[in-house]
Scaffold this active site. Structure first.
Site, short mmCIF file in Angstrom:
data_model
loop_
_atom_site.label_atom_id
_atom_site.label_comp_id
_atom_site.label_asym_id
_atom_site.label_seq_id
_atom_site.Cartn_x
_atom_site.Cartn_y
_atom_site.Cartn_z
N GLU A 1 2.89 -2.16 2.09
CA GLU A 1 3.47 -2.86 2.81
C GLU A 1 3.13 -2.83 4.29
OE1 GLU A 1 7.76 -3.33 2.38
OE2 GLU A 1 7.67 -3.83 0.43
N ASN B 1 -0.62 -1.57 -1.87
CA ASN B 1 0.51 -2.54 -2.43
C ASN B 1 1.25 -3.33 -1.25
OD1 ASN B 1 1.98 -3.04 -5.19
ND2 ASN B 1 3.60 -1.89 -4.07
N HIS C 1 7.82 -10.19 -6.27
CA HIS C 1 9.26 -10.48 -6.37
C HIS C 1 9.48 -12.19 -6.14
CE1 HIS C 1 10.22 -6.33 -6.53
NE2 HIS C 1 9.35 -6.15 -5.25
N GLU D 1 5.44 -5.31 -8.99
CA GLU D 1 6.95 -5.47 -9.20
C GLU D 1 7.71 -6.52 -9.48
OE1 GLU D 1 8.17 -3.87 -5.09
OE2 GLU D 1 6.58 -2.35 -5.08
N ASP E 1 9.61 -9.51 -10.68
CA ASP E 1 11.04 -10.13 -11.17
C ASP E 1 10.94 -11.80 -10.65
OD1 ASP E 1 11.59 -9.61 -8.30
OD2 ASP E 1 12.90 -7.94 -8.88
#
Ligand code: XIL
Length: 352
Positions: free
Chosen positions: A158, A203, A239, A269, A271
């Site tokens: 990030e 990432n 996400h 990651e 979801d």
């Protein structure tokens, strides 16, 4: 009369046929489907469930996945909370051991991040030299300990700014303030030196379907490749929410542009959050989004792994992160019952 030998032979053949039929009937798992295509399917492991030895959690994890990332246990603030140089590897070691006992790979997450830093680091001021030394110590300690055990690392997490200004590239973190944007190159070089065999990833979130943030990230990694910085791939956090429906072609476009730079990509990651309360219609829509993303990602040769940010709604960061507004984001419900999203991902993983 049939000889005894013939009877045995016929019974033997019948037995083998029956066993083969039974095997075929056995429900395939996510990891079987992924392995058949040479892909990795994984999840972020919650240390609470490991510490408690929660059987349903551990059994499901071992059955369904072939790669694990620690949800929190390898972050700087969790391995080195008390003082500079004083490490506690208990949770991280337990996750690595679980993975290896069950024939799974491990992704390391995350060496440099502005969140979940140790207090002693976040609450003090550091000179360029001091910060460079601290960054180096953490990278060499982590990669040294898990050399040969953690196959890929999120080296920097990030680092790109969320601003809509295309010229405002970097997030202003304490690493950036002390060292400048070179901290990113430095981190990758140190990581390669510490474990030459580990795959090194950048990432981030919010780059999943293109747009300004993706362009900033793309230019950053392009520059790194041109300067000969040892970066192997880019992780897309993903996400997601319902806005992601119908967007997978844009994701594929991003993957292909990175492929042209010679980079691997992974979904790191995944979801799909649902606005609560959750109902059957929403679960179907969620399943469809999972299907679209996983199906499209698997077809891209440079996409090597898909990791979910957890697998059961019992252990998910979404309710806490959204202050109770969202939930139900993963493949299994709180009682480990597979949801429609599970069947969708399983189906999407199969080579059709
Ligand atoms: C989250 C964890 O899931 C939470 O348990 C923790 O409190 C905060 O961090 N991007 C990342 C992950 O790279 O490390 C974050 O994980 C989620 C967002």
């Amino acid at each position: 009369m049939m000889s005894l030998r013939w009877v045995c032979l016929i019974l033997g053949v019948l037995g083998v046929t029956l066993m083969a039929a039974q095997n075929q009937q056995q429900e395939p798992t996510l990891r079987h489907a992924a392995e058949a295509r040479g892909k990795l399917i994984g999840f972020a492991m919650a240390r609470g469930a490991v510490r408690k030895g929660e059987k349903a959690y551990l059994d499901t994890a071992a059955r369904e996945f072939n790669v694990i990332v620690a949800e929190n246990s390898m972050k700087f603030g969790l391995v080195c909370p008390k003082a500079r140089g004083v490490y506690d590897f208990n949770d991280a070691d337990a996750i690595v051991e679980f993975a290896h006992t069950n024939g799974m790979k491990v992704r390391g997450h995350a060496l440099l991040w502005h969140n979940q830093q140790p207090k002693w680091l976040a609450e003090d001021e550091w000179t360029k030299q001091e910060m460079t030394d601290i960054v180096g110590e953490n990278i060499t300690t982590m990669l040294g300990r898990y050399k040969g055990k953690v196959y890929a690392w999120d080296v920097v997490n990030e680092a790109i700014s969320d601003s809509n200004d295309a010229n405002d590239v970097y997030r202003k973190t304490n690493y950036y303030d002390a060292i400048g944007s070179e901290y990113i190159d430095l981190a990758f070089k140190l990581a390669r030196g510490a474990d030459p065999n580990a795959k090194l990833f950048y990432n981030d979130y919010g780059c999943d379907f293109g747009g300004i943030k993706f362009e900033k990230m793309f230019n950053m990694v392009k520059g790194m490749k041109e300067r000969g910085i040892p970066i192997d791939g880019v992780g897309f956090q993903m996400h997601l929410g319902f806005y992601a429906e119908g967007q997978s072609a844009k994701m594929v476009e991003c993957f292909r542009r990175l492929k042209e730079l010679g980079l691997e990509v992974q979904i790191t990651e995944l979801d799909v959050a649902i606005e609560l309360p959750c109902d059957g219609t929403k679960l179907q829509k969620q399943a469809e989004i999972y299907r679209q993303i996983v199906e499209a990602a698997c077809k891209e040769s440079n996409c090597t792994a898909i990791l979910l940010w957890g697998f059961t709604d019992k252990h998910s960061w979404i309710p806490g992160f959204s202050q109770g507004k969202n939930g139900c984001a993963l493949l299994f419900d709180e009682n480990y019952k597979p949801k429609p999203a599970y069947s969708a991902v399983l189906d999407a993983l199969k080579d059709k």
